[in-house]
Design a protein around this motif. Structure first.
Motif, PDB file in Angstrom:
ATOM      1  N   TYR A   1      -5.461 -10.856 -10.801  1.00 23.99           N
ATOM      2  CA  TYR A   1      -5.863  -9.460 -10.559  1.00 23.99           C
ATOM      3  C   TYR A   1      -4.648  -8.615 -10.168  1.00 23.99           C
ATOM      4  O   TYR A   1      -4.441  -7.512 -10.702  1.00 23.99           O
TER       5      TYR A   1
ATOM      6  N   THR B   1      -9.595  -5.353   1.289  1.00 25.82           N
ATOM      7  CA  THR B   1      -8.284  -4.701   1.132  1.00 25.82           C
ATOM      8  C   THR B   1      -7.402  -5.339   0.065  1.00 25.82           C
ATOM      9  O   THR B   1      -6.469  -4.715  -0.427  1.00 25.82           O
ATOM     10  N   GLY B   2      -7.695  -6.590  -0.326  1.00 28.48           N
ATOM     11  CA  GLY B   2      -6.829  -7.253  -1.304  1.00 28.48           C
ATOM     12  C   GLY B   2      -5.418  -7.380  -0.765  1.00 28.48           C
ATOM     13  O   GLY B   2      -5.200  -7.852   0.354  1.00 28.48           O
ATOM     14  N   ASP B   3      -4.453  -6.936  -1.549  1.00 25.02           N
ATOM     15  CA  ASP B   3      -3.055  -6.997  -1.089  1.00 25.02           C
ATOM     16  C   ASP B   3      -2.671  -5.747  -0.290  1.00 25.02           C
ATOM     17  O   ASP B   3      -1.492  -5.465  -0.122  1.00 25.02           O
TER      18      ASP B   3
ATOM     19  N   LEU C   1     -17.458 -10.296   3.793  1.00 26.48           N
ATOM     20  CA  LEU C   1     -18.321  -9.109   3.904  1.00 26.48           C
ATOM     21  C   LEU C   1     -19.804  -9.430   3.731  1.00 26.48           C
ATOM     22  O   LEU C   1     -20.651  -8.578   3.985  1.00 26.48           O
ATOM     23  N   VAL C   2     -20.109 -10.629   3.301  1.00 21.72           N
ATOM     24  CA  VAL C   2     -21.514 -11.052   3.267  1.00 21.72           C
ATOM     25  C   VAL C   2     -22.087 -11.045   4.691  1.00 21.72           C
ATOM     26  O   VAL C   2     -23.269 -10.796   4.886  1.00 21.72           O
TER      27      VAL C   2
ATOM     28  N   MET D   1      -5.052 -13.229  -0.896  1.00 21.36           N
ATOM     29  CA  MET D   1      -4.941 -11.764  -0.866  1.00 21.36           C
ATOM     30  C   MET D   1      -4.337 -11.311   0.461  1.00 21.36           C
ATOM     31  O   MET D   1      -3.461 -10.432   0.492  1.00 21.36           O
TER      32      MET D   1
ATOM     33  N   ARG E   1      -9.880  -8.152 -13.938  1.00 24.48           N
ATOM     34  CA  ARG E   1      -9.511  -6.759 -13.708  1.00 24.48           C
ATOM     35  C   ARG E   1     -10.051  -6.325 -12.361  1.00 24.48           C
ATOM     36  O   ARG E   1      -9.658  -6.830 -11.343  1.00 24.48           O
TER      37      ARG E   1
ATOM     38  N   LEU F   1     -20.889  -7.679  -3.643  1.00 25.93           N
ATOM     39  CA  LEU F   1     -21.974  -8.056  -2.736  1.00 25.93           C
ATOM     40  C   LEU F   1     -23.333  -7.807  -3.386  1.00 25.93           C
ATOM     41  O   LEU F   1     -23.475  -6.943  -4.253  1.00 25.93           O
TER      42      LEU F   1
ATOM     43  N   SER G   1     -11.931  -0.215  -2.133  1.00 22.45           N
ATOM     44  CA  SER G   1     -11.541  -0.029  -3.526  1.00 22.45           C
ATOM     45  C   SER G   1     -11.938  -1.266  -4.325  1.00 22.45           C
ATOM     46  O   SER G   1     -11.358  -2.343  -4.140  1.00 22.45           O
TER      47      SER G   1
ATOM     48  N   TRP H   1     -12.172 -15.390  -5.606  1.00 26.35           N
ATOM     49  CA  TRP H   1     -11.128 -14.539  -5.009  1.00 26.35           C
ATOM     50  C   TRP H   1     -10.325 -15.286  -3.961  1.00 26.35           C
ATOM     51  O   TRP H   1      -9.230 -14.872  -3.596  1.00 26.35           O
TER      52      TRP H   1
ATOM     53  N   ASP I   1     -10.500  -8.677   4.503  1.00 20.36           N
ATOM     54  CA  ASP I   1     -10.765  -9.385   3.248  1.00 20.36           C
ATOM     55  C   ASP I   1     -11.097 -10.839   3.598  1.00 20.36           C
ATOM     56  O   ASP I   1     -10.768 -11.306   4.691  1.00 20.36           O
ATOM     57  N   PHE I   2     -11.751 -11.548   2.655  1.00 19.49           N
ATOM     58  CA  PHE I   2     -12.059 -12.967   2.923  1.00 19.49           C
ATOM     59  C   PHE I   2     -11.139 -13.917   2.159  1.00 19.49           C
ATOM     60  O   PHE I   2     -11.308 -15.127   2.241  1.00 19.49           O
ATOM     61  N   SER I   3     -10.193 -13.358   1.416  1.00 22.30           N
ATOM     62  CA  SER I   3      -9.338 -14.176   0.564  1.00 22.30           C
ATOM     63  C   SER I   3      -7.982 -14.405   1.232  1.00 22.30           C
ATOM     64  O   SER I   3      -7.207 -13.459   1.419  1.00 22.30           O
TER      65      SER I   3
ATOM     66  N   ARG J   1      -6.851   5.122 -12.830  1.00 19.01           N
ATOM     67  CA  ARG J   1      -7.052   4.606 -11.476  1.00 19.01           C
ATOM     68  C   ARG J   1      -6.342   5.467 -10.437  1.00 19.01           C
ATOM     69  O   ARG J   1      -6.878   5.749  -9.363  1.00 19.01           O
TER      70      ARG J   1
ATOM     71  N   HIS K   1     -12.371 -11.901   6.919  1.00 18.14           N
ATOM     72  CA  HIS K   1     -13.818 -11.811   7.166  1.00 18.14           C
ATOM     73  C   HIS K   1     -14.552 -11.738   5.829  1.00 18.14           C
ATOM     74  O   HIS K   1     -14.116 -11.048   4.903  1.00 18.14           O
TER      75      HIS K   1
END
Ligand SMILES: C[S@@+](CC[C@H](N)C(=O)[O-])C[C@H]1O[C@@H](n2cnc3c(N)ncnc32)[C@H](O)[C@@H]1O
Length: 235
Positions: free
Chosen positions: A39, A72-74, A120-121, A99, A17, A142, A136, A30, A94-96, A49, A118
């Motif tokens: 997801y 940002t995901g998608d 975010l770590v 995504m 989720r 993290l 979001s 991810w 985003d790092f995926s 939501r 990127h």
């Protein structure tokens, strides 16, 4: 707050989720197509939501021109913002790879949005300054220390008067409320994911105030979904 909350820091979260799934502790799931797709297929299913997203949208000043979306995901938030604010340009980070591929498809033709890969770590890359930074259901992946330092980086790259609005999966103050959240979203507690790192609202609002944000508040909340926001004071 009068009472210290029960310790629900770094509480894991529901399967497939808002959060990570599978067994890893790093959130790297991810980066797999399967996890990202699972997801995305269910992203619209969360109760309330849309209200949280509408409240986030309402925090964007009419004068804003440039927006950054962390995790940002998608590109979900960027699409929502684009629908209401055709004047805004921005960056989705985003790092995926799956995504970001989805974001490219969904943001097809929206040349005003740039996508950046990127983790975010790591410290944010050079992106320029922004009038708005949004996120979001991403930053709770993290470690707490990195959440706080990221909030500090957000403060630095915001223009004076700029807004940070983080629609986030937060920890419940009690076990009963945590169970109520799972029940409300129709997920068994056994689907909790050990790789999530949810944190209570008060700690995060405190950090934002310490970092110099003004008008810091929880602008909307439903169980473990909350909009935490603040404004960088104008000079
Ligand atoms: C629950 S999804 C939310 C996606 C999107 N913001 C939305 O609201 O639909 C979490 C997102 O955070 C991203 N994410 C998780 N950990 C990350 C990290 N360390 N660096 C960058 N992105 C990360 C995931 O790849 C995923 O796109």
């Amino acid at each position: 707050m009068a009472d210290a909350p029960e310790s629900h820091r770094q509480r894991p979260s529901p399967h497939g989720r808002l959060t990570c799934h599978d067994s890893g502790m790093s959130g790297e799931e991810w980066t797999t197509t399967e996890h990202a797709q699972r997801y995305l297929e269910r992203a619209d299913d969360y109760p309330h939501r849309a209200t949280g997203e509408a409240t986030l949208l309402a925090q964007i000043p009419s004068s804003a021109r440039r927006v950054l979306d962390l995790g940002t995901g998608d590109g979900r938030l960027l699409r929502i913002i684009a629908g209401e604010r055709p004047d805004l340009v921005g960056v989705g980070l985003d790092f995926s790879a799956p995504m970001l591929d989805a974001a490219r498809r969904y943001l097809d033709g929206q040349e005003r949005f740039t996508l950046v890969e990127h983790d975010l770590v790591e410290q944010l890359p050079e992106l320029g300054s922004f009038d708005v930074v949004v996120s979001s259901f991403a930053i709770h992946h993290l470690e707490d220390e990195r959440k706080r330092s990221l909030y500090g980086e957000v403060f630095e790259l915001l223009e004076p008067g700029g807004v940070f609005a983080n629609l986030e999966h937060v920890a419940s103050p009690t076990k009963r409320l945590h169970e109520a959240f799972f029940e409300a979203i129709g997920e068994p507690l056994s689907d909790e994911d050990p790789s999530d790192r949810t944190l209570d609202v008060e700690s995060q609002l405190g950090w934002l105030r310490e970092l110099g944000f003004a008008d810091v508040d929880c602008y909307w909340k439903w169980l473990e979904m909350a909009l935490l926001a603040g404004v960088k004071p104008a000079k």
